[in-house]
Design a protein around this motif. Structure first.
Motif, mmCIF file in Angstrom:
data_model
loop_
_atom_site.group_PDB
_atom_site.id
_atom_site.type_symbol
_atom_site.label_atom_id
_atom_site.label_comp_id
_atom_site.label_asym_id
_atom_site.label_seq_id
_atom_site.Cartn_x
_atom_site.Cartn_y
_atom_site.Cartn_z
ATOM 1 N N LYS A 36 0.684 -1.120 0.020
ATOM 2 C CA LYS A 36 -0.170 0.075 -0.148
ATOM 3 C C LYS A 36 0.639 1.174 0.102
ATOM 4 N N SER A 37 1.816 1.411 1.214
ATOM 5 C CA SER A 37 2.875 3.074 0.996
ATOM 6 C C SER A 37 3.997 2.382 0.263
ATOM 7 N N ALA A 38 4.218 0.875 -0.782
ATOM 8 C CA ALA A 38 5.909 1.115 -1.119
ATOM 9 C C ALA A 38 5.406 1.708 -3.272
ATOM 10 N N GLU A 39 6.879 2.095 -3.415
ATOM 11 C CA GLU A 39 6.572 2.700 -4.940
ATOM 12 C C GLU A 39 6.828 1.507 -5.852
ATOM 13 N N VAL A 40 6.082 1.825 -6.833
ATOM 14 C CA VAL A 40 6.550 0.501 -7.253
ATOM 15 C C VAL A 40 7.857 0.330 -8.249
ATOM 16 N N VAL A 49 15.113 -8.542 -7.072
ATOM 17 C CA VAL A 49 16.625 -8.593 -6.610
ATOM 18 C C VAL A 49 16.816 -9.022 -5.127
ATOM 19 N N LEU A 50 15.496 -9.247 -4.488
ATOM 20 C CA LEU A 50 15.770 -9.822 -3.156
ATOM 21 C C LEU A 50 14.523 -11.458 -2.932
ATOM 22 N N GLY A 51 13.609 -11.802 -4.224
ATOM 23 C CA GLY A 51 12.893 -12.454 -4.475
ATOM 24 C C GLY A 51 11.391 -13.166 -3.675
ATOM 25 N N VAL A 52 11.148 -11.321 -3.383
ATOM 26 C CA VAL A 52 9.729 -11.306 -2.382
ATOM 27 C C VAL A 52 8.870 -11.721 -3.866
ATOM 28 N N SER A 53 7.709 -13.188 -4.133
ATOM 29 C CA SER A 53 7.196 -12.390 -4.816
ATOM 30 C C SER A 53 5.941 -12.662 -4.578
ATOM 31 N N TYR A 54 4.891 -12.408 -3.445
ATOM 32 C CA TYR A 54 3.892 -12.591 -3.335
ATOM 33 C C TYR A 54 3.734 -11.292 -2.921
ATOM 34 N N VAL A 55 2.822 -10.628 -3.563
ATOM 35 C CA VAL A 55 2.592 -8.353 -2.768
ATOM 36 C C VAL A 55 0.720 -9.298 -2.724
ATOM 37 N N GLY A 56 0.919 -7.984 -1.320
ATOM 38 C CA GLY A 56 -0.633 -7.922 -1.357
ATOM 39 C C GLY A 56 -0.644 -6.534 -1.432
ATOM 40 N N GLU A 57 -2.099 -6.198 -2.583
ATOM 41 C CA GLU A 57 -2.357 -4.705 -1.927
ATOM 42 C C GLU A 57 -3.788 -4.714 -2.187
ATOM 43 N N ASN A 58 -4.414 -3.802 -1.165
ATOM 44 C CA ASN A 58 -5.107 -3.173 -0.835
ATOM 45 C C ASN A 58 -6.623 -2.081 -1.096
ATOM 46 N N ARG A 59 -6.037 -1.379 -2.201
ATOM 47 C CA ARG A 59 -6.892 -0.988 -3.166
ATOM 48 C C ARG A 59 -6.629 -0.749 -4.077
ATOM 49 N N VAL A 60 -8.154 -1.152 -4.850
ATOM 50 C CA VAL A 60 -8.323 -1.221 -6.372
ATOM 51 C C VAL A 60 -7.669 -0.239 -7.302
ATOM 52 N N TYR A 67 -0.129 -1.256 -12.355
ATOM 53 C CA TYR A 67 -0.162 -2.579 -12.919
ATOM 54 C C TYR A 67 1.039 -2.770 -13.453
ATOM 55 N N ASP A 68 0.061 -2.264 -14.759
ATOM 56 C CA ASP A 68 1.691 -1.991 -15.630
ATOM 57 C C ASP A 68 2.984 -2.311 -15.889
ATOM 58 N N ALA A 69 3.358 -0.742 -14.931
ATOM 59 C CA ALA A 69 4.585 -0.914 -14.575
ATOM 60 C C ALA A 69 5.309 -2.001 -13.818
ATOM 61 N N LEU A 70 4.363 -3.052 -12.445
ATOM 62 C CA LEU A 70 5.388 -4.053 -12.098
ATOM 63 C C LEU A 70 5.709 -5.400 -12.740
ATOM 64 N N ASP A 71 6.904 -5.012 -12.519
ATOM 65 C CA ASP A 71 7.610 -6.144 -13.167
ATOM 66 C C ASP A 71 6.723 -7.313 -12.496
ATOM 67 N N ARG A 72 5.718 -8.416 -13.306
ATOM 68 C CA ARG A 72 5.036 -9.625 -13.151
ATOM 69 C C ARG A 72 5.460 -10.655 -13.714
ATOM 70 N N GLU A 73 6.403 -11.019 -13.989
ATOM 71 C CA GLU A 73 7.129 -12.118 -14.329
ATOM 72 C C GLU A 73 7.234 -12.787 -13.005
ATOM 73 N N GLY A 74 6.427 -14.733 -12.554
ATOM 74 C CA GLY A 74 6.653 -14.632 -11.270
ATOM 75 C C GLY A 74 6.488 -13.910 -10.049
ATOM 76 N N LEU A 75 4.700 -13.287 -10.240
ATOM 77 C CA LEU A 75 4.919 -12.193 -9.250
ATOM 78 C C LEU A 75 3.679 -12.890 -9.094
ATOM 79 N N LYS A 76 3.436 -13.334 -8.505
ATOM 80 C CA LYS A 76 2.019 -13.602 -7.589
ATOM 81 C C LYS A 76 1.116 -12.131 -6.513
ATOM 82 N N ILE A 77 0.561 -11.721 -7.028
ATOM 83 C CA ILE A 77 -0.490 -10.688 -6.388
ATOM 84 C C ILE A 77 -1.868 -10.994 -5.999
ATOM 85 N N HIS A 78 -1.668 -10.386 -4.869
ATOM 86 C CA HIS A 78 -3.121 -11.189 -4.016
ATOM 87 C C HIS A 78 -4.291 -9.871 -3.430
#
Length: 233
Positions: A36-40, A49-60, A67-78
């Protein structure tokens, strides 16, 4: 940009999780970045770089904006925030899981929108473990019936994967009691469901509470501030 603060904070969080696992394998606990408070750029760095592949978003709206600016390869978005039924259609094709299922009305809308695109959406039932009037989530005493309803076959485009909860701000001992009670209840309910043989996700704990949550059996923790706090200039 110098992101060494992210290196330090992710490492500290992983070490705290490992210590809290007691007799469990730390690899059984997913570290999810609550973004929620992080920059892209920070999100992409901890993923790439650090291998944190799960991210959680609070706001639609925020999810859609970046969304389009995220490096989504291998990323799990909840999606982990309160979800209005009229917003489901905007995220149904963008998230891997909705952790905040808390009503039949929302389940019906997820089913409707997922069916349109031929997707089976993974969900967690959100439990209001502290019975707080100001918080969303299913009341603990209503969780069993709700779980059976969701898992009973009426929603072929929804797959129940477990439970999520947020605890009221508490002491460590109080957190452990709340999370421990939630774990025991969820395991009892899960054993009654058709998918009882499958892994149950138990999403508990945030920055101030993820250590006691892990100690009490969380399999996923949603950590934001402890990961992304920027050093003062």
């Amino acid at each position: 940009m110098d992101y060494t603060y992210l290196d330090r904070q992710v490492d500290a969080c992983r070490k705290a999780i490992a210590q809290a696992c007691l007799d469990r394998d730390p690899n059984e606990v997913i570290l999810m970045a609550a973004i929620k408070s992080a920059e892209v750029e920070e999100i992409n760095y901890i993923h790439r770089v650090l291998g944190v592949s799960y991210v959680g978003e609070n706001r639609v709206q925020q999810l859609l904006a970046r969304y389009d600016a995220l490096d989504r390869e291998g990323l799990k978005i909840h999606f982990i925030g309160t979800l209005q039924t009229n917003k489901v259609k905007y995220i149904i094709d963008k998230v891997d899981m909705i952790q905040s299922l808390d009503s039949v009305r929302l389940a019906e809308e997820i089913e409707k929108q997922a069916a349109k695109i031929g997707k089976v959406m993974d969900v967690l039932i959100e439990i209001n473990s502290g019975s707080e009037i100001s918080k969303s989530g299913v009341a603990p005493e209503e969780t069993r019936d709700f779980a059976h309803r969701i898992a009973g076959g009426a929603y072929p485009h929804i797959r129940l994967r477990g439970f999520m909860t947020m605890a009221p701000k508490s002491t460590e001992a109080e957190y452990r009691a709340i999370f421990g009670n939630t774990r025991r209840m969820c395991r009892e309910i899960w054993a009654e469901l058709p998918m009882a043989h499958e892994h149950m996700t138990l999403s508990m704990g945030m920055s101030e509470s993820y250590v006691p949550a892990v100690m009490e059996g969380a399999t996923l923790v949603r950590v934001g501030r402890s990961l992304f706090a920027r050093p003062e200039a």
